[in-house]
Scaffold this motif. Structure first.
Motif, PDB file in Angstrom:
ATOM      1  N   GLY A   1      49.635  21.083  -5.905  1.00  0.00           N
ATOM      2  CA  GLY A   1      49.612  21.041  -7.362  1.00  0.00           C
ATOM      3  C   GLY A   1      50.512  19.998  -7.984  1.00  0.00           C
ATOM      4  O   GLY A   1      50.880  20.108  -9.152  1.00  0.00           O
ATOM      5  N   ALA A   2      50.867  18.964  -7.231  1.00  0.00           N
ATOM      6  CA  ALA A   2      51.665  17.858  -7.757  1.00  0.00           C
ATOM      7  C   ALA A   2      51.068  16.552  -7.258  1.00  0.00           C
ATOM      8  O   ALA A   2      50.729  16.432  -6.071  1.00  0.00           O
ATOM      9  CB  ALA A   2      53.121  17.972  -7.320  1.00  0.00           C
ATOM     10  N   PHE A   3      50.953  15.569  -8.141  1.00  0.00           N
ATOM     11  CA  PHE A   3      50.278  14.315  -7.845  1.00  0.00           C
ATOM     12  C   PHE A   3      51.099  13.157  -8.399  1.00  0.00           C
ATOM     13  O   PHE A   3      51.746  13.295  -9.447  1.00  0.00           O
ATOM     14  CB  PHE A   3      48.904  14.241  -8.525  1.00  0.00           C
ATOM     15  CG  PHE A   3      48.010  15.430  -8.309  1.00  0.00           C
ATOM     16  CD1 PHE A   3      46.854  15.317  -7.542  1.00  0.00           C
ATOM     17  CD2 PHE A   3      48.289  16.654  -8.906  1.00  0.00           C
ATOM     18  CE1 PHE A   3      46.013  16.405  -7.368  1.00  0.00           C
ATOM     19  CE2 PHE A   3      47.450  17.754  -8.726  1.00  0.00           C
ATOM     20  CZ  PHE A   3      46.316  17.627  -7.949  1.00  0.00           C
ATOM     21  N   LEU A   4      51.047  12.022  -7.732  1.00  0.00           N
ATOM     22  CA  LEU A   4      51.465  10.763  -8.340  1.00  0.00           C
ATOM     23  C   LEU A   4      50.169  10.031  -8.652  1.00  0.00           C
ATOM     24  O   LEU A   4      49.473   9.564  -7.751  1.00  0.00           O
ATOM     25  CB  LEU A   4      52.351   9.951  -7.394  1.00  0.00           C
ATOM     26  CG  LEU A   4      52.799   8.601  -7.953  1.00  0.00           C
ATOM     27  CD1 LEU A   4      53.646   8.771  -9.216  1.00  0.00           C
ATOM     28  CD2 LEU A   4      53.569   7.799  -6.907  1.00  0.00           C
ATOM     29  N   ALA A   5      49.842   9.963  -9.933  1.00  0.00           N
ATOM     30  CA  ALA A   5      48.539   9.455 -10.356  1.00  0.00           C
ATOM     31  C   ALA A   5      48.656   8.060 -10.952  1.00  0.00           C
ATOM     32  O   ALA A   5      49.660   7.722 -11.581  1.00  0.00           O
ATOM     33  CB  ALA A   5      47.921  10.400 -11.389  1.00  0.00           C
ATOM     34  N   THR A   6      47.627   7.278 -10.757  1.00  0.00           N
ATOM     35  CA  THR A   6      47.465   6.015 -11.466  1.00  0.00           C
ATOM     36  C   THR A   6      46.354   6.210 -12.488  1.00  0.00           C
ATOM     37  O   THR A   6      45.662   7.244 -12.487  1.00  0.00           O
ATOM     38  CB  THR A   6      47.079   4.887 -10.495  1.00  0.00           C
ATOM     39  OG1 THR A   6      45.688   5.034 -10.138  1.00  0.00           O
ATOM     40  CG2 THR A   6      47.931   4.909  -9.229  1.00  0.00           C
TER      41      THR A   6
END
Length: 249
Positions: free
Chosen positions: A172-177
Motif C-alpha cells: 500500500g505504498a508507492f513511489l509514483a511518477t
C-alpha cells in the motif's frame, strides 16, 4: 517530493468503530495524521489528501493537521468517490508536479519503509511498489490483500486481489511518477473500471512497474476491527518516533 494520501473511500469494514476511517484514532492519533507525519519523515514537502466520503469533515481537519505536522496539507476532492481508487490517484496527481509518494490512508509503516521507498526512483520505471515477500505474514488479511507476482529484476508481472500465482503482497505504498495516473486514465479509456491495480497492471505489461522489498519491516493495513486492535497494541512501539514526537509537543 510531495506525497498523496488516498482517503476518499467509505471504509465499510471499519464502520462499527468510526464513520471516517482516516480520522479513526490509533492509540490516540488519527490514521491520517500518522500518514502525514510518516510522509514528512520520508522527505515529503507537501501532502495532498484525496477526499470523498465525509469530505467536508475530513477537509475541515486538514488546516489543524498541517499546523501540527509542520507542512502544507491540502485536499483534492474526488468528484465521485464511489468509483475505484484509481480515480483518487488521478485527482490527487493533478495537484503534484513530478514524482510522489502514494499512500493509502489506512496503511501504517515502520520508519524505514517510506524513507527507503523514496530512494527507489529510476529511469527504468514508472512506479515502484513496496512489497512484502512474506505472503504468510500474520498481520496480512489474505481475504483483502492485493497480491503481486514478480518476474525479471523483481518487476511486476501481475497484480490484483484474485490473481492465481503470486510471490508477494502489496504494502500500500508507492513511489509514483506521472506515468501512473496516465496509465490509469488509459486503462479507463480501454474499458477498465479505473482501479489503482488497473494502472499498475498497465505499467507492468510494458515493463515499467518495479518493486521494492520491505524485508522484515512492520506494516499494517488497518481495514477492520481486528487490524485496528493490532494497531492499537503495536503501533506505539513500531512507530515510536512518531508517538514520541507528538508526546514532546
Amino acid at each position: 517530493m510531495d506525497a498523496l494520501i488516498i482517503a476518499a473511500g467509505f471504509g465499510s469494514r471499519l464502520r462499527d468503530l468510526s464513520d471516517s476511517k482516516p480520522l479513526t484514532p490509533i492509540a490516540g492519533i488519527p490514521l491520517l495524521e500518522l500518514g502525514v507525519r510518516q510522509a514528512k519523515a520520508a522527505g515529503a514537502q507537501k501532502v495532498v489528501v484525496a477526499t470523498g466520503h465525509e469530505a467536508e469533515r475530513l477537509e475541515a481537519a486538514l488546516p489543524g493537521l498541517a499546523v501540527r505536522c509542520g507542512l502544507p496539507v491540502e485536499a483534492a476532492r474526488v468528484a465521485d468517490w464511489s468509483k475505484p481508487n484509481g480515480w483518487s490517484v488521478m485527482t490527487g496527481a493533478e495537484r503534484i508536479a513530478g514524482d510522489f509518494l502514494l499512500m493509502m490512508a489506512d496503511h501504517i509503516f515502520s520508519a524505514g519503509i517510506l524513507s527507503g521507498l523514496a530512494r527507489q526512483g529510476g529511469a527504468d520505471r514508472g512506479v515502484t511498489l513496496a512489497i512484502d515477500r512474506r505472503p504468510d505474514n500474520p498481520l496480512v488479511d489474505p481475504d483483502d490483500a492485493t497480491w503481486v507476482e514478480t518476474g525479471d529484476r523483481g518487476f511486476i508481472r501481475a497484480i490484483g486481489k484474485t490473481i492465481p500465482v503470486y510471490d508477494a503482497v502489496d504494502c500500500g505504498a508507492f513511489l509514483a511518477t506521472p506515468e501512473l495516473a496516465q496509465a490509469i486514465a488509459a486503462a479507463i479509456a480501454a474499458g477498465k473500471a479505473g482501479s489503482l491495480s488497473d494502472g499498475m497492471q498497465a505499467l507492468a505489461d510494458v515493463g515499467r512497474a518495479a518493486t521494492w522489498d520491505v524485508g522484515n519491516a512492520w506494516w499494517l493495513d488497518v481495514d477492520d476491527p481486528r487490524a485496528h486492535a493490532l494497531a492499537e497494541a503495536q503501533a506505539p512501539r513500531e512507530l515510536a518516533e512518531v508517538y514520541s514526537a507528538i508526546r514532546d509537543i
